[in-house]
Design a protein around this motif. Structure first.
Motif, short mmCIF file in Angstrom:
data_model
loop_
_atom_site.label_atom_id
_atom_site.label_comp_id
_atom_site.label_asym_id
_atom_site.label_seq_id
_atom_site.Cartn_x
_atom_site.Cartn_y
_atom_site.Cartn_z
N ASP A 1 0.84 -1.19 0.00
CA ASP A 1 0.00 0.00 0.00
C ASP A 1 0.88 1.25 0.00
OD1 ASP A 1 -2.19 -1.64 0.15
OD2 ASP A 1 -2.71 -1.16 2.22
N VAL A 2 0.36 2.32 -0.61
CA VAL A 2 1.11 3.57 -0.65
C VAL A 2 0.11 4.73 -0.62
CG1 VAL A 2 1.18 3.56 -3.19
CG2 VAL A 2 2.87 4.89 -1.91
N ASP A 3 0.44 5.78 0.13
CA ASP A 3 -0.40 6.96 0.16
C ASP A 3 -0.34 7.67 -1.18
OD1 ASP A 3 -1.13 6.58 2.81
OD2 ASP A 3 0.47 7.85 3.59
N ALA A 4 -1.48 8.18 -1.63
CA ALA A 4 -1.53 8.89 -2.91
C ALA A 4 -0.55 10.07 -2.91
CB ALA A 4 -2.94 9.38 -3.18
N GLU A 5 -0.47 10.80 -1.82
CA GLU A 5 0.41 11.96 -1.77
C GLU A 5 1.86 11.55 -1.94
OE1 GLU A 5 1.09 16.00 0.90
OE2 GLU A 5 -0.39 14.50 1.51
N ARG B 1 -3.73 4.53 -1.05
CA ARG B 1 -4.53 5.05 0.05
C ARG B 1 -4.84 6.53 -0.18
NH1 ARG B 1 -0.64 1.95 3.55
NH2 ARG B 1 0.53 3.91 3.55
N LEU B 2 -6.10 6.89 0.05
CA LEU B 2 -6.55 8.25 -0.17
C LEU B 2 -6.85 8.94 1.15
CD1 LEU B 2 -8.98 7.38 -3.07
CD2 LEU B 2 -6.83 8.63 -3.31
N LEU C 1 -4.59 16.93 -8.46
CA LEU C 1 -3.74 17.43 -7.40
C LEU C 1 -3.96 18.93 -7.21
CD1 LEU C 1 -0.40 15.53 -8.17
CD2 LEU C 1 -2.33 14.84 -6.71
N VAL C 2 -3.58 19.42 -6.06
CA VAL C 2 -3.82 20.83 -5.75
C VAL C 2 -3.09 21.76 -6.71
CG1 VAL C 2 -1.93 21.13 -4.09
CG2 VAL C 2 -4.07 22.41 -3.78
N ASP C 3 -2.03 21.27 -7.35
CA ASP C 3 -1.31 22.09 -8.32
C ASP C 3 -1.84 21.94 -9.73
OD1 ASP C 3 -0.38 19.59 -9.07
OD2 ASP C 3 1.68 19.92 -8.39
N GLY D 1 2.52 15.01 -4.54
CA GLY D 1 1.66 16.19 -4.50
C GLY D 1 0.42 15.91 -3.68
N THR D 2 -0.29 16.95 -3.31
CA THR D 2 -1.45 16.82 -2.44
C THR D 2 -2.72 16.60 -3.27
OG1 THR D 2 -0.43 18.29 -0.82
CG2 THR D 2 -2.82 17.95 -0.64
N PRO D 3 -3.45 15.50 -3.04
CA PRO D 3 -4.72 15.31 -3.74
C PRO D 3 -5.72 16.40 -3.36
CG PRO D 3 -3.93 13.23 -2.81
CD PRO D 3 -3.08 14.32 -2.24
#
Length: 211
Positions: free
Chosen positions: A48-52, A93-94, A77-79, A57-59
């Protein structure tokens, strides 16, 4: 190097060891990429891995669907960067979903459709955003009056005129932003603490306009 190819290389670097990363779509033909293009990637993850972490970048907005062993995630992403992930093995992971998640995602998609000249789908998505916004206003009226049966209007009927004026404006990515901002104002009628965040949407529009 475009941001799409840069993001793809970042995913390859940050994916858990032993994972496979297989791009498809326009990112495999860099000459076809423009500011509205996203990144399509098929992943087989070993952990498992965090999306960020994976995306660097930040979802800001996303849709997720699970079909058997396959997780499909479409993220903004925020950008303003956008990526579609088809995931096997372990999961991406979200973070916790914002209350206006569907409006955020649909507004970003509408901006892209308008940017590509697909006004039909763009308007379809905008109409959905406006409908969601007006439902929030109707709930606010029900709460204020203590009933969902109304023989006459209320001061909040002014929101209908706002919606009409909004939809009469010119088509284009900025219409998606205006619809989202309208939805944010309407959401505040039932949630005074709501603070709308359209940073990701503005970034999508700026990225597309920039080429």
């Amino acid at each position: 190097m475009t941001w799409q190819t840069d993001l793809l290389e970042g995913i390859r670097t940050r994916a858990p060891a032993g994972s496979t990363v297989e791009p498809y779509g326009s990112v495999t033909e860099p000459g076809t990429l423009d500011g509205w293009s996203d990144v399509d990637v098929a992943l087989t993850l070993t952990a498992d891995v965090d999306a960020e972490t994976l995306l660097g970048g930040t979802p800001w907005a996303w849709q997720e669907h699970q079909d058997g062993a396959t997780q499909t995630v479409r993220l903004v992403l925020v950008d303003g960067r956008r990526v579609d992930l088809t995931v096997q093995g372990e999961r991406v992971r979200l973070p916790a979903s914002p209350v206006d998640a569907s409006v955020r995602f649909d507004a970003a998609l509408a901006a892209v459709r308008f940017g590509r000249g697909n006004d039909l789908i763009g308007m379809h998505l905008v109409l959905g955003i406006v409908r969601t916004a007006l439902v929030d206003v109707m709930i606010a009226v029900d709460r204020a009056t203590g009933t969902d049966h109304h023989r006459s209007g209320s001061p909040l009927d002014a929101r209908a005129s706002e919606a009409s004026a909004l939809l009469a404006g010119p088509l284009g990515p900025e219409l998606a932003l205006r619809a989202a901002e309208f939805a944010g104002r309407c959401r505040s009628e039932i949630d005074p603490d709501h603070r709308a965040d359209w940073s990701g949407l503005r970034a999508v529009i700026a990225s597309g306009a920039g080429g």
